[in-house]
Design a protein around this motif. Structure first.
Motif, PDB file in Angstrom:
ATOM      1  N   TYR A  83      44.322  54.248  51.001  1.00  0.00           N
ATOM      2  CA  TYR A  83      45.480  53.777  50.219  1.00  0.00           C
ATOM      3  C   TYR A  83      46.244  54.967  49.641  1.00  0.00           C
ATOM      4  O   TYR A  83      47.475  54.987  49.637  1.00  0.00           O
ATOM      5  CB  TYR A  83      45.017  52.838  49.096  1.00  0.00           C
ATOM      6  CG  TYR A  83      44.555  51.480  49.597  1.00  0.00           C
ATOM      7  CD1 TYR A  83      45.455  50.430  49.716  1.00  0.00           C
ATOM      8  CD2 TYR A  83      43.236  51.258  49.967  1.00  0.00           C
ATOM      9  CE1 TYR A  83      45.055  49.185  50.171  1.00  0.00           C
ATOM     10  CE2 TYR A  83      42.815  50.026  50.439  1.00  0.00           C
ATOM     11  CZ  TYR A  83      43.724  48.983  50.535  1.00  0.00           C
ATOM     12  OH  TYR A  83      43.321  47.764  51.010  1.00  0.00           O
ATOM     13  N   SER A  90      47.834  48.450  46.806  1.00  0.00           N
ATOM     14  CA  SER A  90      46.395  48.171  46.801  1.00  0.00           C
ATOM     15  C   SER A  90      46.065  46.713  47.141  1.00  0.00           C
ATOM     16  O   SER A  90      44.923  46.385  47.418  1.00  0.00           O
ATOM     17  CB  SER A  90      45.798  48.531  45.443  1.00  0.00           C
ATOM     18  OG  SER A  90      46.436  47.751  44.449  1.00  0.00           O
ATOM     19  N   ALA A 106      39.507  53.662  49.424  1.00  0.00           N
ATOM     20  CA  ALA A 106      40.523  54.009  48.418  1.00  0.00           C
ATOM     21  C   ALA A 106      41.341  55.218  48.870  1.00  0.00           C
ATOM     22  O   ALA A 106      42.537  55.316  48.582  1.00  0.00           O
ATOM     23  CB  ALA A 106      39.849  54.300  47.076  1.00  0.00           C
ATOM     24  N   GLY A 161      37.514  46.519  47.650  1.00  0.00           N
ATOM     25  CA  GLY A 161      38.471  47.607  47.865  1.00  0.00           C
ATOM     26  C   GLY A 161      38.986  47.657  49.298  1.00  0.00           C
ATOM     27  O   GLY A 161      40.070  48.165  49.563  1.00  0.00           O
ATOM     28  N   GLY A 180      41.386  44.234  49.698  1.00  0.00           N
ATOM     29  CA  GLY A 180      42.440  44.026  48.705  1.00  0.00           C
ATOM     30  C   GLY A 180      42.096  42.907  47.737  1.00  0.00           C
ATOM     31  O   GLY A 180      42.980  42.202  47.256  1.00  0.00           O
TER      32      GLY A 180
END
Ligand code: AMP
Ligand code: MG
Length: 362
Positions: free
Chosen positions: A60, A67, A57, A117, A120
């Protein structure tokens, strides 16, 4: 032990990737859920522990990446594929044997240990074994699988030097490992092996004929062949604008495709006329060309991307030339097209995206 659980307002550590101490520090950061940029043979990657959803995360967040755009998981040993993928078809094994370590990413059904995560939300995972010694050492010695997209702010040209990474990521990530300029300069070829016929989802240094030589028929994602259509690319990242310089970039092509490694003098004359018009109107202009044609342009900013007879030089310099346009703060950029040669498809895929598909035919 240090904690690296935030990537805001960080003091980013710069270090050479060739020193053992730097690698040890990088491993410590990665194991604690932090972010380390490192060189690969394609472009610089922004690495995090691929099996830690919180660490992914942060990638990103640092990049400003949408995301739904999944990450490629980097490994250092072919057998690691079996830890990440539910099924490994024979054709995948053949491609791994032929091209790994190297600039080829394969898409396979994922195992549950790979967090949504990282992918995607997809049920497939993208896997690559890079050949750059710093990348391999980092992955091997950390014992981790490392998710690593290109280490640029989303939408900007991918970084091919540690300096490019620093431009975008200073204060946003924990560490940058400098391994000098990368060799290839454009991202890996992506091949989807989850269907009946393997499909190229992103063109790269490993070309369609090279793949077909090993596994027979390979298709190309139709959304790539027809970027103006409403087809949805199978690699989610391919639908986004990418690599764009701040000035308005336009590709100028002739009506007939040029196949003899020279650029038509009519194109050069047309580009010179457009430059003249913009300069007269008070704009700053750059032109992107090759060694062969540079002398024929009348422009303050003639940027040489490489040599038409050596496509690999154009691939290697493309992103740094696009970043140079930003440094020069030009308003308009005109580029010749570089369709010729084996790498033409991969280079033009990137250049067209950088230009938002803006092409004029003269
Ligand atoms: P980057 O790492 O920035 O070079 O981008 C990785 C590319 O791989 C993006 O275009 C992603 O959409 C694509 N990708 C990653 N994982 C998958 C997957 N499971 N299926 C299809 N495309 C993928
Ligand atoms: Mg990228």
């Amino acid at each position: 032990m240090d904690s690296y659980h935030s990537n805001n307002n960080l003091d980013t550590i710069f270090a050479t990737g060739n020193e053992e101490d730097s690698i040890l520090k990088a491993i410590d950061i990665l194991k604690n859920g932090g972010l380390v940029a490192f060189p690969t043979e394609t472009v610089y990657g922004l690495g995090a522990n691929a099996l830690d959803a919180d660490a992914s995360a942060k990638i990103y967040a640092a990049k400003g990446r949408p995301s739904d755009n999944p990450l490629i998981v980097h490994i250092a040993d072919t057998k690691d594929v079996y830890q990440l993928a539910e099924e490994v078809p024979q054709k995948a094994i053949m491609l791994m044997e032929a091209f790994w370590p190297g600039p080829l990413t394969i898409i396979l059904p994922k195992k549950d240990i790979v967090p949504d995560g990282t992918t995607g939300g997809l049920k497939t995972v993208a896997i690559r074994m890079p050949s750059h010694p710093v990348a391999l050492k980092l992955i091997k010695e950390s014992g981790l699988y490392i998710a690593a997209p290109s280490a640029n702010t989303s939408g900007r040209p991918s970084p091919t030097t540690a300096g490019h990474v620093a431009e975008d990521m200073t204060g946003r990530i924990d560490m940058i490992l400098d391994g000098g300029a990368v060799g290839i300069g454009i991202e890996s070829t992506i091949v989807d092996l989850t269907g009946d016929i393997p499909a190229i989802l992103r063109p790269g240094f490993i070309t369609k004929p090279m793949l077909e030589n090993i596994i027979g028929e390979v298709t190309i994602d139709p959304a790539l062949i027809n970027p103006d259509s409403n087809l949805r690319p199978k690699a989610p990242g391919m639908k986004y604008t990418h690599y764009a310089p701040k000035g308005e970039l336009t590709i100028v092509e002739g009506e007939t495709s040029i196949v003899d490694f020279t650029c038509d003098s009519e194109i050069i004359t047309a580009i010179n006329a457009i430059i003249q018009e913009k300069v007269t109107s008070g704009f700053k202009v750059a032109v992107i060309t090759t060694e062969e044609n540079a002398a024929y342009y009348i422009c303050d900013n003639v940027l040489i991307v490489g040599n038409r007879e050596k496509g690999e030089t154009i691939a290697a310099n493309l992103y740094s030339v696009l970043r140079q346009c930003d440094e020069l703060e030009v308003d308009y950029i005109y580029s010749e097209s570089f369709n010729d040669g084996e790498l033409g498809g991969a280079i033009m895929n990137r250049l067209l995206k950088a230009a938002g598909q803006r092409v004029i035919t003269v």
